[in-house]
Design a protein around this motif. Structure first.
Motif, mmCIF file in Angstrom:
data_model
loop_
_atom_site.group_PDB
_atom_site.id
_atom_site.type_symbol
_atom_site.label_atom_id
_atom_site.label_comp_id
_atom_site.label_asym_id
_atom_site.label_seq_id
_atom_site.Cartn_x
_atom_site.Cartn_y
_atom_site.Cartn_z
ATOM 1 N N GLU A 42 1.060 -1.347 0.139
ATOM 2 C CA GLU A 42 -0.124 0.056 -0.057
ATOM 3 C C GLU A 42 0.972 1.255 -0.053
ATOM 4 O OE1 GLU A 42 -3.465 2.226 2.585
ATOM 5 O OE2 GLU A 42 -2.448 0.239 3.598
ATOM 6 N N HIS A 43 0.693 2.087 -1.070
ATOM 7 C CA HIS A 43 1.557 3.423 -1.116
ATOM 8 C C HIS A 43 2.894 3.102 -1.046
ATOM 9 C CE1 HIS A 43 -2.267 5.339 -1.455
ATOM 10 N NE2 HIS A 43 -2.487 4.981 -0.184
ATOM 11 N N ALA A 44 3.671 1.981 -1.791
ATOM 12 C CA ALA A 44 5.099 1.776 -1.380
ATOM 13 C C ALA A 44 5.421 0.668 -2.407
ATOM 14 C CB ALA A 44 5.425 1.431 0.079
ATOM 15 N N SER A 45 6.619 0.828 -2.785
ATOM 16 C CA SER A 45 7.216 -0.238 -3.787
ATOM 17 C C SER A 45 8.374 -1.077 -2.958
ATOM 18 C CB SER A 45 7.904 0.499 -4.970
ATOM 19 O OG SER A 45 6.950 0.720 -5.780
ATOM 20 N N VAL A 46 8.579 -2.171 -3.266
ATOM 21 C CA VAL A 46 9.514 -3.274 -2.689
ATOM 22 C C VAL A 46 10.594 -3.248 -3.695
ATOM 23 C CG1 VAL A 46 10.014 -5.314 -1.451
ATOM 24 C CG2 VAL A 46 8.031 -3.965 -0.830
ATOM 25 N N LEU A 47 11.779 -2.980 -3.461
ATOM 26 C CA LEU A 47 12.898 -3.002 -4.431
ATOM 27 C C LEU A 47 14.105 -4.176 -3.703
ATOM 28 C CD1 LEU A 47 11.549 -0.556 -5.128
ATOM 29 C CD2 LEU A 47 13.768 0.294 -5.668
ATOM 30 N N LEU A 48 14.728 -4.821 -4.441
ATOM 31 C CA LEU A 48 15.683 -5.816 -4.185
ATOM 32 C C LEU A 48 17.334 -5.003 -4.615
ATOM 33 C CD1 LEU A 48 16.664 -8.514 -2.901
ATOM 34 C CD2 LEU A 48 16.273 -9.627 -4.797
ATOM 35 N N GLY B 175 21.397 -9.713 1.708
ATOM 36 C CA GLY B 175 20.065 -9.480 1.295
ATOM 37 C C GLY B 175 19.525 -8.071 1.708
ATOM 38 N N TRP B 176 19.313 -7.143 0.760
ATOM 39 C CA TRP B 176 19.227 -5.712 0.758
ATOM 40 C C TRP B 176 17.790 -5.444 0.216
ATOM 41 C CZ3 TRP B 176 23.775 -2.327 -0.375
ATOM 42 C CH2 TRP B 176 23.688 -1.016 0.000
ATOM 43 N N PHE B 177 16.945 -5.093 0.898
ATOM 44 C CA PHE B 177 15.743 -4.621 0.375
ATOM 45 C C PHE B 177 15.472 -3.269 0.436
ATOM 46 C CE2 PHE B 177 15.267 -9.190 0.570
ATOM 47 C CZ PHE B 177 14.241 -9.370 -0.325
ATOM 48 N N ILE B 178 14.807 -2.719 -0.422
ATOM 49 C CA ILE B 178 14.407 -1.100 -0.257
ATOM 50 C C ILE B 178 13.099 -0.715 -0.366
ATOM 51 C CG2 ILE B 178 14.852 1.407 -1.097
ATOM 52 C CD1 ILE B 178 17.613 0.265 -1.808
ATOM 53 N N LEU B 179 12.363 -0.320 0.659
ATOM 54 C CA LEU B 179 10.945 0.077 0.500
ATOM 55 C C LEU B 179 10.909 1.605 0.112
ATOM 56 C CD1 LEU B 179 8.043 -0.721 1.508
ATOM 57 C CD2 LEU B 179 8.476 0.542 3.600
ATOM 58 N N VAL B 180 10.361 2.007 -0.771
ATOM 59 C CA VAL B 180 10.140 3.089 -1.419
ATOM 60 C C VAL B 180 8.942 3.616 -1.107
ATOM 61 C CG1 VAL B 180 10.573 4.782 -3.376
ATOM 62 C CG2 VAL B 180 12.113 2.615 -3.182
ATOM 63 N N VAL B 181 8.652 4.540 -0.403
ATOM 64 C CA VAL B 181 7.289 5.107 0.041
ATOM 65 C C VAL B 181 6.767 6.303 -0.959
ATOM 66 C CG1 VAL B 181 6.247 6.177 1.880
ATOM 67 C CG2 VAL B 181 8.038 5.010 2.263
ATOM 68 N N ALA C 187 16.860 11.807 -2.398
ATOM 69 C CA ALA C 187 16.025 12.430 -1.453
ATOM 70 C C ALA C 187 14.907 11.675 -1.272
ATOM 71 C CB ALA C 187 15.848 13.914 -1.936
ATOM 72 N N GLN C 188 14.338 10.861 -2.284
ATOM 73 C CA GLN C 188 12.892 10.345 -2.303
ATOM 74 C C GLN C 188 13.061 9.412 -0.978
ATOM 75 O OE1 GLN C 188 11.991 7.639 -5.569
ATOM 76 N NE2 GLN C 188 9.951 7.987 -5.169
ATOM 77 N N MET C 189 12.035 9.417 -0.440
ATOM 78 C CA MET C 189 11.827 8.663 0.946
ATOM 79 C C MET C 189 12.046 7.092 0.566
ATOM 80 S SD MET C 189 9.133 8.245 4.038
ATOM 81 C CE MET C 189 9.598 10.076 4.865
ATOM 82 N N HIS C 190 13.152 6.699 1.303
ATOM 83 C CA HIS C 190 13.338 5.056 1.052
ATOM 84 C C HIS C 190 13.885 4.630 2.225
ATOM 85 C CE1 HIS C 190 16.892 6.680 -0.536
ATOM 86 N NE2 HIS C 190 17.565 5.671 -0.187
ATOM 87 N N ILE C 191 13.609 3.212 2.467
ATOM 88 C CA ILE C 191 14.028 2.743 3.737
ATOM 89 C C ILE C 191 15.023 1.467 3.318
ATOM 90 C CG2 ILE C 191 13.652 1.512 6.063
ATOM 91 C CD1 ILE C 191 11.217 4.038 4.514
ATOM 92 N N HIS C 192 16.211 1.275 3.416
ATOM 93 C CA HIS C 192 16.843 0.160 3.547
ATOM 94 C C HIS C 192 16.699 -0.933 4.803
ATOM 95 C CE1 HIS C 192 19.852 2.304 0.542
ATOM 96 N NE2 HIS C 192 19.169 3.311 1.193
ATOM 97 N N ILE C 193 16.571 -2.156 4.102
ATOM 98 C CA ILE C 193 16.548 -3.034 5.252
ATOM 99 C C ILE C 193 17.398 -4.078 4.834
ATOM 100 C CG2 ILE C 193 15.132 -4.711 6.274
ATOM 101 C CD1 ILE C 193 12.671 -2.890 5.579
ATOM 102 N N ILE C 194 18.531 -4.329 5.600
ATOM 103 C CA ILE C 194 19.673 -5.156 4.903
ATOM 104 C C ILE C 194 19.966 -6.338 6.127
ATOM 105 C CG2 ILE C 194 22.020 -5.266 4.354
ATOM 106 C CD1 ILE C 194 21.692 -1.997 4.164
ATOM 107 N N ALA C 195 20.188 -7.467 5.572
ATOM 108 C CA ALA C 195 20.376 -8.988 6.473
ATOM 109 C C ALA C 195 21.821 -8.753 6.289
ATOM 110 C CB ALA C 195 19.678 -9.950 5.758
ATOM 111 N N ARG C 196 22.369 -8.547 7.700
ATOM 112 C CA ARG C 196 23.799 -9.006 7.720
ATOM 113 C C ARG C 196 24.290 -10.182 8.462
ATOM 114 N NH1 ARG C 196 26.827 -4.309 7.729
ATOM 115 N NH2 ARG C 196 28.398 -5.754 7.338
#
Length: 139
Positions: A18-24, A31-37, A85-94
């Motif tokens: 909802e109102h966001a894209s999921v990128l790999l 394992g590095w995902f990015i949520l673009v709001v 600058a576009q709002m995006h959140i990095h979620i990275i498995a370490r």
């Protein structure tokens, strides 16, 4: 809303929430995902309460997925925006044995093999099942 060209160059678009894209991220070393709001806001404090709650829930759900999928020793979750600058959140498995542990991935991660189309499809399918991801995304 259009996804920033740099994010598109660095990532595979897996789909939308909802109102966001999921990128790999293309670099399969971690394992590095990015949520673009999908918002004109650039920083957290600019989100209204409802949007903040929605994005926080998406980050939490995607974080659980990434932690489980990649059996992470630690998750890195960050919003930097220094280059994009576009709002995006990095979620990275370490992992304690990953290529740049314990340093951050930015500037320390060596090039790695890309994900195969089969691996990308499998991750997308699991995101559909686990998080309700839908095909597409902002473009």
């Amino acid at each position: 809303m259009h996804i920033n060209d740099q994010l598109l160059a660095d990532c595979h678009v897996l789909g939308a929430l909802e109102h966001a894209s999921v990128l790999l991220h293309r670099n399969a070393a971690v394992g590095w995902f990015i949520l673009v709001v999908d918002t004109p806001a650039v920083d957290w404090h600019q989100l209204d309460d409802a949007e903040h709650a929605r994005v926080s829930a998406q980050i939490r759900a995607l974080s659980r997925f990434v932690a489980n999928e990649f059996e992470a020793d630690k998750l890195n979750v960050a919003t930097l925006g220094n280059q994009v600058a576009q709002m995006h959140i990095h979620i990275i498995a370490r992992h304690k044995n990953d290529a740049c542990w314990p340093r951050p991935v930015w500037g320390n991660l060596e090039e790695s093999n890309n994900y195969s189309p089969t691996m990308i499809a499998a991750l997308r399918d699991r995101l559909v099942a686990d998080l309700g991801l839908v095909a597409g995304g902002m473009a």
